[in-house]
Motif scaffolding. Structure first.
Motif, PDB file in Angstrom:
ATOM      1  N   GLN A  33      61.235  -9.785   2.588  1.00 15.02           N
ATOM      2  CA  GLN A  33      60.206  -8.726   1.253  1.00 15.02           C
ATOM      3  C   GLN A  33      59.169  -9.623   0.750  1.00 15.02           C
ATOM      4  OE1 GLN A  33      63.284  -6.469  -0.647  1.00 15.02           O
ATOM      5  NE2 GLN A  33      64.014  -5.355   1.324  1.00 15.02           N
ATOM      6  N   GLU A  35      57.549  -8.717  -1.757  1.00 17.73           N
ATOM      7  CA  GLU A  35      57.688  -8.751  -3.422  1.00 17.73           C
ATOM      8  C   GLU A  35      59.283 -10.257  -3.642  1.00 17.73           C
ATOM      9  OE1 GLU A  35      60.185  -5.606  -2.210  1.00 17.73           O
ATOM     10  OE2 GLU A  35      58.105  -6.394  -1.780  1.00 17.73           O
ATOM     11  N   LEU A  36      60.287 -10.355  -2.300  1.00 13.83           N
ATOM     12  CA  LEU A  36      61.089 -11.507  -2.956  1.00 13.83           C
ATOM     13  C   LEU A  36      61.398 -12.363  -2.347  1.00 13.83           C
ATOM     14  CD1 LEU A  36      63.826  -8.695  -2.498  1.00 13.83           C
ATOM     15  CD2 LEU A  36      62.943  -9.464  -4.823  1.00 13.83           C
ATOM     16  N   GLN A  37      59.711 -13.199  -1.387  1.00 18.10           N
ATOM     17  CA  GLN A  37      59.518 -14.211  -1.093  1.00 18.10           C
ATOM     18  C   GLN A  37      59.515 -15.147  -1.777  1.00 18.10           C
ATOM     19  OE1 GLN A  37      56.293 -14.726   1.235  1.00 18.10           O
ATOM     20  NE2 GLN A  37      55.046 -13.573  -0.466  1.00 18.10           N
ATOM     21  N   ALA A  39      58.104 -18.195  -2.591  1.00 24.76           N
ATOM     22  CA  ALA A  39      56.069 -18.580  -2.262  1.00 24.76           C
ATOM     23  C   ALA A  39      56.195 -19.847  -2.203  1.00 24.76           C
ATOM     24  CB  ALA A  39      55.107 -18.129  -3.640  1.00 24.76           C
ATOM     25  N   ALA A  62      52.849 -14.783  -4.126  1.00 24.53           N
ATOM     26  CA  ALA A  62      53.706 -14.807  -5.187  1.00 24.53           C
ATOM     27  C   ALA A  62      53.886 -13.885  -6.459  1.00 24.53           C
ATOM     28  CB  ALA A  62      53.277 -16.517  -6.060  1.00 24.53           C
ATOM     29  N   ARG A  63      54.794 -13.860  -7.003  1.00 27.75           N
ATOM     30  CA  ARG A  63      55.445 -12.374  -7.403  1.00 27.75           C
ATOM     31  C   ARG A  63      54.348 -12.944  -9.617  1.00 27.75           C
ATOM     32  NH1 ARG A  63      61.485 -13.072  -6.438  1.00 27.75           N
ATOM     33  NH2 ARG A  63      60.752 -15.096  -7.037  1.00 27.75           N
ATOM     34  N   THR A  64      54.178 -14.516  -9.421  1.00 28.37           N
ATOM     35  CA  THR A  64      53.348 -14.130 -10.872  1.00 28.37           C
ATOM     36  C   THR A  64      52.353 -15.388 -10.657  1.00 28.37           C
ATOM     37  OG1 THR A  64      55.378 -16.129 -11.554  1.00 28.37           O
ATOM     38  CG2 THR A  64      55.701 -14.229 -12.370  1.00 28.37           C
ATOM     39  N   ASP A  67      54.754 -18.866 -10.377  1.00 25.44           N
ATOM     40  CA  ASP A  67      55.343 -18.993  -9.209  1.00 25.44           C
ATOM     41  C   ASP A  67      54.067 -19.124  -8.302  1.00 25.44           C
ATOM     42  OD1 ASP A  67      57.592 -18.128 -10.001  1.00 25.44           O
ATOM     43  OD2 ASP A  67      57.617 -16.594  -9.167  1.00 25.44           O
ATOM     44  N   ARG A  68      53.072 -19.245  -7.942  1.00 23.51           N
ATOM     45  CA  ARG A  68      51.641 -18.896  -7.158  1.00 23.51           C
ATOM     46  C   ARG A  68      51.118 -21.017  -7.629  1.00 23.51           C
ATOM     47  NH1 ARG A  68      46.015 -19.286  -7.378  1.00 23.51           N
ATOM     48  NH2 ARG A  68      45.144 -18.956  -5.697  1.00 23.51           N
TER      49      ARG A  68
END
Length: 165
Positions: A33, A35-37, A39, A62-64, A67-68
């Protein structure tokens, strides 16, 4: 699953589990999913496969922002052939990233680094709020930059000391 995918690529899995591992990895890739990957791990797997477009896609998903930045720094460290682990916390997720990075290095020990792509990623990190993530990449990508950073740090220290007096 990223660790398993890298172990499979290294051909470190016993023959009797290769098919089961490939099946599990395939299901994992199809069922992710966005949003849950993870990254960083996915960007690193893309870097190992030489798919720089996928590196950016995974990082951008990425979620944030942190995270990116982690995803980009991890992929760049691999692409640069860097032997310095990216800056990371001591949390469980960061240990997985470091393990994956070590496995990725072992996977591509014969491949030349993709330094130009790594430089592009590092430059993007340097121009962002996550600029500190690029520092571990500098010794291999821009060794001359370290002298400039040292001078800047020394100047900042002098300015702070002068302002306290």
């Amino acid at each position: 699953m990223a660790v398993l995918a890298l172990l499979e690529r290294l051909r470190c899995l016993p023959g009797e589990v290769v098919n089961a591992a490939e099946s599990s990895i395939g299901r994992w890739r199809r069922a992710r999913q966005p949003e849950l990957q993870p990254a960083a791990e996915l960007a690193l797997l893309a870097a190992v496969n030489g798919d720089t477009s996928a590196v950016w896609r995974h990082a951008d998903a990425a979620r944030t922002p942190d995270d990116r930045a982690t995803a980009l720094a991890t992929a760049a460290a691999h692409l640069a052939g860097s032997h310095v682990a990216p800056a990371a916390e001591s949390g469980a997720h960061d240990r997985v990233i470091r393990t994956c990075l070590a496995l990725a290095r072992a996977t591509d020990h014969d491949s030349p680094p993709a330094e130009e792509t790594a430089r592009d990623i590092a430059l993007g990190l340097l121009q962002s709020d996550a600029w500190t993530r690029a520092i571990p990449l500098l010794p291999s990508l821009a060794p001359g930059a370290l002298g400039h950073l040292t001078a800047m740090a020394r100047d900042m220290t002098v300015l702070r000391t002068d302002s306290l007096m």
